[in-house]
Design an enzyme around this catalytic site. Sequence first.
Site, PDB file in Angstrom:
ATOM      1  N   ALA A  66      31.589 100.057  93.338  1.00 30.21           N
ATOM      2  CA  ALA A  66      32.132  99.356  94.495  1.00 30.21           C
ATOM      3  C   ALA A  66      33.649  99.438  94.413  1.00 30.21           C
ATOM      4  CB  ALA A  66      31.661  97.912  94.491  1.00 30.21           C
ATOM      5  N   GLY A 109      28.308 100.165  91.288  1.00 30.87           N
ATOM      6  CA  GLY A 109      27.634 100.390  92.562  1.00 30.87           C
ATOM      7  C   GLY A 109      27.184 101.833  92.745  1.00 30.87           C
ATOM      8  N   GLU A 112      23.957 102.020  91.058  1.00 31.67           N
ATOM      9  CA  GLU A 112      23.016 101.236  91.867  1.00 31.67           C
ATOM     10  C   GLU A 112      22.607 101.987  93.129  1.00 31.67           C
ATOM     11  OE1 GLU A 112      25.901  97.989  91.671  1.00 31.67           O
ATOM     12  OE2 GLU A 112      24.242  96.704  91.048  1.00 31.67           O
ATOM     13  N   GLU A 132      30.401  96.520  85.208  1.00 34.85           N
ATOM     14  CA  GLU A 132      30.960  95.369  85.926  1.00 34.85           C
ATOM     15  C   GLU A 132      31.478  94.293  84.983  1.00 34.85           C
ATOM     16  OE1 GLU A 132      28.113  96.898  86.685  1.00 34.85           O
ATOM     17  OE2 GLU A 132      27.980  97.164  88.859  1.00 34.85           O
TER      18      GLU A 132
HETATM   19  N1  CAA Z   1      37.294 101.206  93.070  1.00 33.61           N
HETATM   20  C1  CAA Z   1      38.459 101.552  93.606  1.00 33.61           C
HETATM   21  N2  CAA Z   1      39.157 102.628  93.235  1.00 33.61           N
HETATM   22  C2  CAA Z   1      38.654 103.382  92.224  1.00 33.61           C
HETATM   23  C3  CAA Z   1      37.430 103.074  91.614  1.00 33.61           C
HETATM   24  C4  CAA Z   1      36.728 101.927  92.073  1.00 33.61           C
HETATM   25  N3  CAA Z   1      35.540 101.565  91.575  1.00 33.61           N
HETATM   26  N4  CAA Z   1      37.198 103.991  90.636  1.00 33.61           N
HETATM   27  C5  CAA Z   1      38.220 104.859  90.678  1.00 33.61           C
HETATM   28  N5  CAA Z   1      39.100 104.484  91.624  1.00 33.61           N
HETATM   29  C6  CAA Z   1      40.364 105.135  91.977  1.00 33.61           C
HETATM   30  C7  CAA Z   1      41.430 104.861  90.950  1.00 33.61           C
HETATM   31  O1  CAA Z   1      42.028 103.606  91.187  1.00 33.61           O
HETATM   32  C8  CAA Z   1      42.365 106.024  91.181  1.00 33.61           C
HETATM   33  O2  CAA Z   1      43.131 105.747  92.319  1.00 33.61           O
HETATM   34  P1  CAA Z   1      44.755 105.978  92.283  1.00 33.61           P
HETATM   35  O3  CAA Z   1      44.894 107.467  92.125  1.00 33.61           O
HETATM   36  O4  CAA Z   1      45.181 105.469  93.619  1.00 33.61           O
HETATM   37  O5  CAA Z   1      45.249 105.207  91.122  1.00 33.61           O
HETATM   38  C9  CAA Z   1      41.402 107.162  91.531  1.00 33.61           C
HETATM   39  O6  CAA Z   1      40.201 106.542  91.948  1.00 33.61           O
HETATM   40  C10 CAA Z   1      41.096 108.059  90.347  1.00 33.61           C
HETATM   41  O7  CAA Z   1      40.627 107.232  89.286  1.00 33.61           O
HETATM   42  P2  CAA Z   1      41.254 107.276  87.806  1.00 33.61           P
HETATM   43  O8  CAA Z   1      42.686 107.661  87.864  1.00 33.61           O
HETATM   44  O9  CAA Z   1      40.935 105.962  87.151  1.00 33.61           O
HETATM   45  O10 CAA Z   1      40.414 108.459  87.177  1.00 33.61           O
HETATM   46  P3  CAA Z   1      40.006 108.664  85.641  1.00 33.61           P
HETATM   47  O11 CAA Z   1      39.423 110.024  85.579  1.00 33.61           O
HETATM   48  O12 CAA Z   1      41.158 108.336  84.761  1.00 33.61           O
HETATM   49  O13 CAA Z   1      38.867 107.568  85.360  1.00 33.61           O
HETATM   50  C11 CAA Z   1      36.856 106.320  85.818  1.00 33.61           C
HETATM   51  C12 CAA Z   1      37.635 107.648  86.023  1.00 33.61           C
HETATM   52  C13 CAA Z   1      36.477 106.145  84.359  1.00 33.61           C
HETATM   53  C14 CAA Z   1      35.602 106.400  86.705  1.00 33.61           C
HETATM   54  C15 CAA Z   1      37.760 105.134  86.265  1.00 33.61           C
HETATM   55  O14 CAA Z   1      38.273 105.410  87.555  1.00 33.61           O
HETATM   56  C16 CAA Z   1      37.051 103.824  86.341  1.00 33.61           C
HETATM   57  O15 CAA Z   1      36.797 103.205  85.325  1.00 33.61           O
HETATM   58  N6  CAA Z   1      36.696 103.365  87.558  1.00 33.61           N
HETATM   59  C17 CAA Z   1      36.074 102.082  87.760  1.00 33.61           C
HETATM   60  C18 CAA Z   1      34.619 102.092  87.341  1.00 33.61           C
HETATM   61  C19 CAA Z   1      34.004 100.725  87.535  1.00 33.61           C
HETATM   62  O16 CAA Z   1      34.383  99.755  86.938  1.00 33.61           O
HETATM   63  N7  CAA Z   1      32.999 100.644  88.456  1.00 33.61           N
HETATM   64  C20 CAA Z   1      32.322  99.408  88.754  1.00 33.61           C
HETATM   65  C21 CAA Z   1      32.986  98.749  89.940  1.00 33.61           C
HETATM   66  S1  CAA Z   1      32.362  97.107  90.224  1.00 33.61           S
HETATM   67  C22 CAA Z   1      30.930  97.298  91.069  1.00 33.61           C
HETATM   68  O17 CAA Z   1      30.472  98.392  91.316  1.00 33.61           O
HETATM   69  C23 CAA Z   1      30.270  96.005  91.488  1.00 33.61           C
HETATM   70  C24 CAA Z   1      28.872  96.150  91.977  1.00 33.61           C
HETATM   71  O18 CAA Z   1      27.930  96.338  91.236  1.00 33.61           O
HETATM   72  C25 CAA Z   1      28.582  95.992  93.361  1.00 33.61           C
END
Ligand code: CAA
Length: 258
Positions: A66, A109, A112, A132
Amino acid sequence: MTQYETILLDRKGRTGLITLNRPKALNALNLRVMEEVIDAATTLDRDPDVGCIVVTGSERAFAAGADIKEMQPNDYMDVYLADWFSAWDRLGEVRKPTVAAVAGYALGGGCELAMLCDVLIAADTAVFGQPEIKLGVIPGIGGSQRLTRAVGKAKAMELCLTGRTMDAAEAERAGLVSRIVPAADLLSEALALAETIANMSTPIAMMVKESVNRAFETTLAEGVRFERRVFHATFATADQKEGMAAFTEKRPPSFVNR
Ligand code: CAA
């Protein structure tokens, strides 16, 4: 076809293809993506020329979860009153079979969303997880329930409690994924699988889906009873007559989807 902002919608034979398309955000699932995926899936579900739906992302990310930046400013009343993310349930209510084709990150998400689909095939690059907890929240699109049903309590607990990810091989061993393919072949393999399903009798495939899904909702005895009633109902279809006649006459069936 409708033009969307965050997804691409395409048709290949009798397969509908939904491609998440927010590459700069690793296909993070904001509300717009949710609305568009549901709209596209509902449209394809209603289309008599479609027998199966594939959902995919990019090489790097199926979906990285998400959209954290969209979620961040909200408080309890915001998310409670808007009932975040209940609209995703509608993807699970699609009646035709759905296939998730996952390469790269399928986190939160994203994992999911993949689990909302009926068949999950993974590229060897796929990475699954429910991270999460690291953000101070818990899964919100069914992850704690569907992951547990898919991989069992111990592994689901470990993944949800630590946020650790698993690679495609571990996901396949654990039963989350039906098959792993080389990343370069993911889309063609997913489309071939979908087309095989789409060329079966679509109403019968819908009955298969409904019956398998019963296994997750009911007791064994009730599930078996449900299956038997649906099995009886298949004998009211033209496609049962055609399928059995074709076998007897040693020719391929020509289903009419009735
Ligand atoms: N939401 C918003 N933006 C996201 C995102 C997310 N879940 N995941 C990645 N992005 C964005 C980053 O912010 C970044 O944007 P900017 O260039 O503007 O900074 C871009 O995508 C590229 O990401 P990274 O620079 O972080 O890329 P990376 O290769 O270094 O890392 C990754 C990749 C490990 C997937 C890392 O992006 C990450 O950890 N993302 C979040 C993963 C996460 O926590 N997901 C769960 C979200 S909560 C949820 O999903 C709730 C639910 O169940 C409903």
